[in-house]
Scaffold this motif. Structure first.
Motif, PDB file in Angstrom:
ATOM      1  N   ALA A 238       0.862  -1.173   0.000  1.00 20.99           N
ATOM      2  CA  ALA A 238       0.000   0.000   0.000  1.00 20.99           C
ATOM      3  C   ALA A 238       0.901   1.227   0.000  1.00 20.99           C
ATOM      4  O   ALA A 238       1.871   1.285   0.756  1.00 20.99           O
ATOM      5  CB  ALA A 238      -0.899  -0.008   1.235  1.00 20.99           C
ATOM      6  N   GLU A 239       0.607   2.187  -0.858  1.00 17.95           N
ATOM      7  CA  GLU A 239       1.479   3.360  -0.965  1.00 17.95           C
ATOM      8  C   GLU A 239       1.613   4.094   0.361  1.00 17.95           C
ATOM      9  O   GLU A 239       2.730   4.470   0.759  1.00 17.95           O
ATOM     10  CB  GLU A 239       0.940   4.320  -2.023  1.00 17.95           C
ATOM     11  CG  GLU A 239       1.792   5.575  -2.169  1.00 17.95           C
ATOM     12  CD  GLU A 239       1.182   6.612  -3.101  1.00 17.95           C
ATOM     13  OE1 GLU A 239       1.913   7.525  -3.519  1.00 17.95           O
ATOM     14  OE2 GLU A 239      -0.034   6.519  -3.391  1.00 17.95           O
ATOM     15  N   CYS A 240       0.512   4.299   1.069  1.00 18.41           N
ATOM     16  CA  CYS A 240       0.497   5.105   2.293  1.00 18.41           C
ATOM     17  C   CYS A 240       0.670   4.200   3.506  1.00 18.41           C
ATOM     18  O   CYS A 240      -0.267   3.959   4.275  1.00 18.41           O
ATOM     19  CB  CYS A 240      -0.798   5.899   2.368  1.00 18.41           C
ATOM     20  SG  CYS A 240      -1.094   6.919   0.906  1.00 18.41           S
ATOM     21  N   ASP A 241       1.870   3.691   3.668  1.00 20.92           N
ATOM     22  CA  ASP A 241       2.150   2.655   4.661  1.00 20.92           C
ATOM     23  C   ASP A 241       3.635   2.693   4.972  1.00 20.92           C
ATOM     24  O   ASP A 241       4.461   2.655   4.044  1.00 20.92           O
ATOM     25  CB  ASP A 241       1.758   1.290   4.075  1.00 20.92           C
ATOM     26  CG  ASP A 241       1.947   0.118   5.026  1.00 20.92           C
ATOM     27  OD1 ASP A 241       2.594   0.278   6.072  1.00 20.92           O
ATOM     28  OD2 ASP A 241       1.466  -0.980   4.704  1.00 20.92           O
ATOM     29  N   PRO A 242       4.044   2.783   6.241  1.00 18.36           N
ATOM     30  CA  PRO A 242       5.478   2.774   6.541  1.00 18.36           C
ATOM     31  C   PRO A 242       6.192   1.509   6.080  1.00 18.36           C
ATOM     32  O   PRO A 242       7.409   1.525   5.878  1.00 18.36           O
ATOM     33  CB  PRO A 242       5.529   2.915   8.071  1.00 18.36           C
ATOM     34  CG  PRO A 242       4.159   2.580   8.552  1.00 18.36           C
ATOM     35  CD  PRO A 242       3.217   2.934   7.453  1.00 18.36           C
ATOM     36  N   LEU A 243       5.455   0.422   5.886  1.00 18.84           N
ATOM     37  CA  LEU A 243       6.058  -0.833   5.442  1.00 18.84           C
ATOM     38  C   LEU A 243       6.160  -0.949   3.917  1.00 18.84           C
ATOM     39  O   LEU A 243       6.619  -1.978   3.410  1.00 18.84           O
ATOM     40  CB  LEU A 243       5.229  -2.023   5.957  1.00 18.84           C
ATOM     41  CG  LEU A 243       5.146  -2.191   7.469  1.00 18.84           C
ATOM     42  CD1 LEU A 243       4.198  -3.340   7.817  1.00 18.84           C
ATOM     43  CD2 LEU A 243       6.525  -2.452   8.074  1.00 18.84           C
ATOM     44  N   ALA A 244       5.765   0.072   3.182  1.00 21.91           N
ATOM     45  CA  ALA A 244       5.642  -0.050   1.731  1.00 21.91           C
ATOM     46  C   ALA A 244       6.920  -0.522   1.055  1.00 21.91           C
ATOM     47  O   ALA A 244       6.875  -1.315   0.103  1.00 21.91           O
ATOM     48  CB  ALA A 244       5.193   1.284   1.129  1.00 21.91           C
ATOM     49  N   ASP A 245       8.080  -0.064   1.509  1.00 22.65           N
ATOM     50  CA  ASP A 245       9.334  -0.410   0.830  1.00 22.65           C
ATOM     51  C   ASP A 245       9.700  -1.886   0.967  1.00 22.65           C
ATOM     52  O   ASP A 245      10.491  -2.402   0.163  1.00 22.65           O
ATOM     53  CB  ASP A 245      10.479   0.445   1.368  1.00 22.65           C
ATOM     54  CG  ASP A 245      10.419   1.885   0.886  1.00 22.65           C
ATOM     55  OD1 ASP A 245       9.580   2.193   0.015  1.00 22.65           O
ATOM     56  OD2 ASP A 245      11.211   2.708   1.402  1.00 22.65           O
ATOM     57  N   ASP A 246       9.177  -2.569   1.978  1.00 20.24           N
ATOM     58  CA  ASP A 246       9.537  -3.979   2.167  1.00 20.24           C
ATOM     59  C   ASP A 246       9.138  -4.830   0.967  1.00 20.24           C
ATOM     60  O   ASP A 246       9.873  -5.741   0.567  1.00 20.24           O
ATOM     61  CB  ASP A 246       8.881  -4.539   3.433  1.00 20.24           C
ATOM     62  CG  ASP A 246       9.624  -4.161   4.702  1.00 20.24           C
ATOM     63  OD1 ASP A 246      10.452  -3.226   4.652  1.00 20.24           O
ATOM     64  OD2 ASP A 246       9.377  -4.796   5.751  1.00 20.24           O
ATOM     65  N   ALA A 247       7.981  -4.572   0.399  1.00 13.46           N
ATOM     66  CA  ALA A 247       7.509  -5.373  -0.733  1.00 13.46           C
ATOM     67  C   ALA A 247       8.444  -5.232  -1.923  1.00 13.46           C
ATOM     68  O   ALA A 247       8.852  -6.232  -2.539  1.00 13.46           O
ATOM     69  CB  ALA A 247       6.083  -4.969  -1.109  1.00 13.46           C
ATOM     70  N   ALA A 248       8.811  -3.990  -2.261  1.00 13.70           N
ATOM     71  CA  ALA A 248       9.696  -3.760  -3.398  1.00 13.70           C
ATOM     72  C   ALA A 248      11.077  -4.362  -3.152  1.00 13.70           C
ATOM     73  O   ALA A 248      11.673  -4.969  -4.061  1.00 13.70           O
ATOM     74  CB  ALA A 248       9.810  -2.265  -3.678  1.00 13.70           C
ATOM     75  N   ALA A 249      11.592  -4.199  -1.930  1.00 13.64           N
ATOM     76  CA  ALA A 249      12.917  -4.734  -1.617  1.00 13.64           C
ATOM     77  C   ALA A 249      12.934  -6.250  -1.722  1.00 13.64           C
ATOM     78  O   ALA A 249      13.901  -6.850  -2.222  1.00 13.64           O
ATOM     79  CB  ALA A 249      13.336  -4.289  -0.212  1.00 13.64           C
ATOM     80  N   TYR A 250      11.865  -6.890  -1.259  1.00 16.63           N
ATOM     81  CA  TYR A 250      11.808  -8.347  -1.305  1.00 16.63           C
ATOM     82  C   TYR A 250      11.719  -8.841  -2.741  1.00 16.63           C
ATOM     83  O   TYR A 250      12.445  -9.778  -3.135  1.00 16.63           O
ATOM     84  CB  TYR A 250      10.623  -8.844  -0.491  1.00 16.63           C
ATOM     85  CG  TYR A 250      10.587 -10.345  -0.333  1.00 16.63           C
ATOM     86  CD1 TYR A 250      11.334 -10.980   0.648  1.00 16.63           C
ATOM     87  CD2 TYR A 250       9.818 -11.135  -1.181  1.00 16.63           C
ATOM     88  CE1 TYR A 250      11.326 -12.354   0.787  1.00 16.63           C
ATOM     89  CE2 TYR A 250       9.790 -12.512  -1.051  1.00 16.63           C
ATOM     90  CZ  TYR A 250      10.543 -13.120  -0.068  1.00 16.63           C
ATOM     91  OH  TYR A 250      10.530 -14.493   0.063  1.00 16.63           O
TER      92      TYR A 250
END
Length: 316
Positions: free
Chosen positions: A243-255
């Motif tokens: 989800a764009e508006c989420d502090p965890l957003a970068d985890d998905a792309a990094a994984y």
């Protein structure tokens, strides 16, 4: 750093969803006792429960000694691991989500009621997820697709790292929905969206702190933080949805990037203007509805052995 303009990023339907959610689950809920958090979360989930689509039935039973709910289908099996920060949630919290996945894909769906923190710290939830998945693989039709949201996305990935490489357990794919995978906790989305609606940086830090005994962060361990693994080779095809508006957003792309760098098939998608927990908005918010359709289509395609990560990237 200036806070994002969430009024511009988030559309009216999603803002309505946030407002309705916060009426049941106030933003400061993580500061309450665990018992209070669970009671509030359960009430919120009941308020959003949509019932079962026609023809979907479920039965509660154990797999590998772990309580589960089985939504009978055909043609393969989804193992679903629910979100809730490893602290709240269970078979009830994502009951209608699983029923809708069953209706959309036709596959068997098994929801896993893993043990929660702080009563059962790491690796209890991982041990339950792995034990249940192994039992499902032994009893229900292959192929398996691992699916999880938030904390459940962490567990789904951890199971794939531990036992799902190169076709292990018959796992044909994994779909990780706004997952927390143990990525960098400084800068990026963790800072940009530190005060995001639905999940803040403080919430993430609270839930991380109760997951391990004594509040001591363990050494790099992919059963705890899949992004800490040194080896991403041989993992099943992966769709990681943020989800764009989420502090965890970068985890998905990094994984997704780590899986691709190791020669695997993976796509990382950022759902624009959406917030953590948007699965509950899949019937009321067009953006969430479109994302849920993406998710269920990927599950079906993975089970059929025809998922194309390039199509996900093109469609993001």
């Amino acid at each position: 750093m200036q806070s994002p303009d969430y009024h511009s990023l988030i559309d009216r339907e999603t803002r309505d969803f946030i407002r309705i959610t916060e009426a049941s689950y106030p933003p400061d809920t993580a500061t309450l006792t665990i018992a209070e958090q669970r009671a509030i979360y359960d009430r919120m989930c009941r308020a959003f429960h949509r019932g079962y689509p026609a023809g979907v039935v479920a039965v509660d039973r154990a797999f590998g000694g772990v309580p589960c709910r089985h939504y009978a289908g055909a043609g393969g099996t989804v193992v679903y691991l629910h979100g809730g920060g490893f602290v709240v949630g269970g078979l009830h919290s994502h009951d209608d989500v699983c029923a809708d996945i069953r209706a959309a894909t036709g596959l068997h769906v098994v929801s896993v009621d893993y043990r929660l923190c702080p009563e059962h710290t790491h690796p209890a939830a991982f041990d339950d997820a792995l034990a249940a998945t192994r039992a499902v693989a032994a009893e229900l039709p292959a192929p398996l697709v691992m699916v999880g949201d938030s904390a459940g996305g962490n567990l789904a990935a951890a199971v794939c790292h531990a036992a799902g490489r190169r076709g292990g357990l018959g796992i044909a794919g994994q779909v990780l929905i706004y997952p927390g995978l143990g990525g960098v906790r400084g800068g990026g989305s963790f800072e940009t969206h530190a005060e995001a609606p639905m999940l803040t940086r403080a919430d993430v830090e609270f839930y991380a702190g109760v997951r391990h005994a004594g509040g001591v962060v363990p050494a790099p361990d992919p059963t705890f933080a899949p992004l800490s693994d040194a080896d991403f080779a041989g993992l099943p095809p992966t769709l990681a949805v943020a989800a764009e508006c989420d502090p965890l957003a970068d985890d998905a792309a990094a994984y997704a990037a780590a899986v691709r760098a190791a020669g695997g098939m993976a796509a990382g998608v950022v759902e624009q203007g959406l917030v953590h927990g948007y699965l509950r908005a899949r019937a009321t918010v067009p953006r969430a509805q479109a994302s849920f359709a993406r998710i269920t289509a990927a599950i079906s395609a993975m089970a059929a052995g025809r998922w194309n990560p390039a199509a996900e990237e093109d469609g993001k």
